[in-house]
Motif scaffolding. Structure first.
Motif, mmCIF file in Angstrom:
data_model
loop_
_atom_site.group_PDB
_atom_site.id
_atom_site.type_symbol
_atom_site.label_atom_id
_atom_site.label_comp_id
_atom_site.label_asym_id
_atom_site.label_seq_id
_atom_site.Cartn_x
_atom_site.Cartn_y
_atom_site.Cartn_z
ATOM 1 N N ASP A 5 0.811 -1.219 0.000
ATOM 2 C CA ASP A 5 0.000 0.000 0.000
ATOM 3 C C ASP A 5 0.847 1.273 0.000
ATOM 4 N N ASP A 6 2.045 1.197 -0.534
ATOM 5 C CA ASP A 6 2.964 2.339 -0.619
ATOM 6 C C ASP A 6 3.306 2.955 0.732
ATOM 7 N N LYS A 7 3.133 2.192 1.837
ATOM 8 C CA LYS A 7 3.479 2.750 3.141
ATOM 9 C C LYS A 7 3.937 1.744 4.188
ATOM 10 N N PHE A 8 3.848 0.457 3.901
ATOM 11 C CA PHE A 8 4.262 -0.564 4.858
ATOM 12 C C PHE A 8 5.359 -1.427 4.238
ATOM 13 N N VAL A 9 6.534 -1.380 4.838
ATOM 14 C CA VAL A 9 7.688 -2.096 4.313
ATOM 15 C C VAL A 9 7.907 -3.379 5.115
ATOM 16 N N LYS A 10 8.141 -4.469 4.394
ATOM 17 C CA LYS A 10 8.527 -5.729 5.023
ATOM 18 C C LYS A 10 9.959 -6.030 4.595
ATOM 19 N N VAL A 11 10.781 -6.344 5.586
ATOM 20 C CA VAL A 11 12.178 -6.697 5.330
ATOM 21 C C VAL A 11 12.475 -8.031 5.985
ATOM 22 N N ARG A 12 13.585 -8.607 5.602
ATOM 23 C CA ARG A 12 14.067 -9.826 6.236
ATOM 24 C C ARG A 12 15.483 -9.560 6.709
ATOM 25 N N LEU A 13 15.690 -9.663 8.011
ATOM 26 C CA LEU A 13 17.043 -9.568 8.558
ATOM 27 C C LEU A 13 17.760 -10.873 8.284
ATOM 28 N N LEU A 14 19.047 -10.787 8.004
ATOM 29 C CA LEU A 14 19.837 -11.954 7.623
ATOM 30 C C LEU A 14 21.077 -12.073 8.495
ATOM 31 N N GLY A 15 21.701 -13.224 8.457
ATOM 32 C CA GLY A 15 22.957 -13.431 9.186
ATOM 33 C C GLY A 15 22.760 -13.320 10.684
ATOM 34 N N THR A 16 23.717 -12.708 11.351
ATOM 35 C CA THR A 16 23.661 -12.609 12.809
ATOM 36 C C THR A 16 22.531 -11.714 13.300
ATOM 37 N N CYS A 17 21.951 -10.911 12.411
ATOM 38 C CA CYS A 17 20.824 -10.053 12.807
ATOM 39 C C CYS A 17 19.607 -10.874 13.217
ATOM 40 N N VAL A 18 19.471 -12.077 12.654
ATOM 41 C CA VAL A 18 18.298 -12.905 12.923
ATOM 42 C C VAL A 18 18.198 -13.252 14.401
ATOM 43 N N GLY A 19 19.276 -13.693 15.008
ATOM 44 C CA GLY A 19 19.225 -14.105 16.404
ATOM 45 C C GLY A 19 19.663 -13.048 17.396
ATOM 46 N N CYS A 20 19.946 -11.860 16.916
ATOM 47 C CA CYS A 20 20.458 -10.801 17.785
ATOM 48 C C CYS A 20 19.371 -10.329 18.752
ATOM 49 N N HIS A 21 19.745 -10.173 20.016
ATOM 50 C CA HIS A 21 18.774 -9.763 21.026
ATOM 51 C C HIS A 21 18.355 -8.292 20.915
ATOM 52 N N VAL A 22 19.052 -7.510 20.125
ATOM 53 C CA VAL A 22 18.664 -6.096 19.952
ATOM 54 C C VAL A 22 18.151 -5.809 18.536
ATOM 55 N N ASN A 23 17.760 -6.852 17.801
ATOM 56 C CA ASN A 23 17.369 -6.612 16.409
ATOM 57 C C ASN A 23 16.106 -5.760 16.279
ATOM 58 N N GLN A 24 15.191 -5.804 17.229
ATOM 59 C CA GLN A 24 14.005 -4.950 17.142
ATOM 60 C C GLN A 24 14.367 -3.479 17.357
ATOM 61 N N MET A 25 15.324 -3.230 18.225
ATOM 62 C CA MET A 25 15.795 -1.862 18.421
ATOM 63 C C MET A 25 16.507 -1.375 17.152
ATOM 64 N N THR A 26 17.318 -2.232 16.567
ATOM 65 C CA THR A 26 17.994 -1.906 15.305
ATOM 66 C C THR A 26 16.968 -1.629 14.223
ATOM 67 N N LEU A 27 15.926 -2.451 14.173
ATOM 68 C CA LEU A 27 14.902 -2.292 13.152
ATOM 69 C C LEU A 27 14.209 -0.934 13.280
ATOM 70 N N LYS A 28 13.816 -0.555 14.485
ATOM 71 C CA LYS A 28 13.074 0.695 14.679
ATOM 72 C C LYS A 28 13.988 1.916 14.700
ATOM 73 N N SER A 29 15.075 1.844 15.429
ATOM 74 C CA SER A 29 15.950 3.013 15.590
ATOM 75 C C SER A 29 16.895 3.223 14.425
ATOM 76 N N GLY A 30 17.219 2.173 13.722
ATOM 77 C CA GLY A 30 18.153 2.295 12.610
ATOM 78 C C GLY A 30 17.476 2.184 11.259
ATOM 79 N N VAL A 31 16.937 1.022 10.993
ATOM 80 C CA VAL A 31 16.390 0.730 9.670
ATOM 81 C C VAL A 31 15.169 1.605 9.361
ATOM 82 N N GLU A 32 14.184 1.615 10.253
ATOM 83 C CA GLU A 32 12.958 2.361 9.970
ATOM 84 C C GLU A 32 13.218 3.861 9.819
#
Length: 93
Positions: free
Chosen positions: A35-62
């Motif tokens: 809908d031109d406003k919701f992005v889906k990504v797939r984290l790969l490598g060590t990002c998958v099991g990283c305990h801070v990946n949600q913080m990385t997703l929101k604070s960095g990627v988003e």
């Protein structure tokens, strides 16, 4: 901004954040833009099991994606989720 321009802007955001993820042996890939406003990504490598990946997703990627494409409302990680058959056919590689 729609279609290919939006995809290009989102990819530019991912390219900006990617070196930081790769430095820790991780990576990210764009799965879809809905809908031109919701992005889906797939984290790969060590990002998958990283305990801070949600913080990385929101604070960095988003935030980085929104800098390039302000109309994006959210970025969701679908790592570990199985795609339904109909979704698999629509994913652009």
């Amino acid at each position: 901004m729609t279609g290919s321009e939006l995809r290009t802007a989102v990819e530019a955001g991912l390219e900006e954040i990617r070196p930081f993820l790769q430095r820790d042996n991780g990576d990210i890939e764009l799965v879809s833009i809905d809908d031109d406003k919701f992005v889906k990504v797939r984290l790969l490598g060590t990002c998958v099991g990283c305990h801070v990946n949600q913080m990385t997703l929101k604070s960095g990627v988003e935030l980085t994606i929104k800098k390039h494409a302000p109309q994006i409302e959210s970025v969701t990680d679908i790592s570990g989720q199985e795609l339904k058959e109909e979704q698999r056919d629509s994913v652009e590689l």
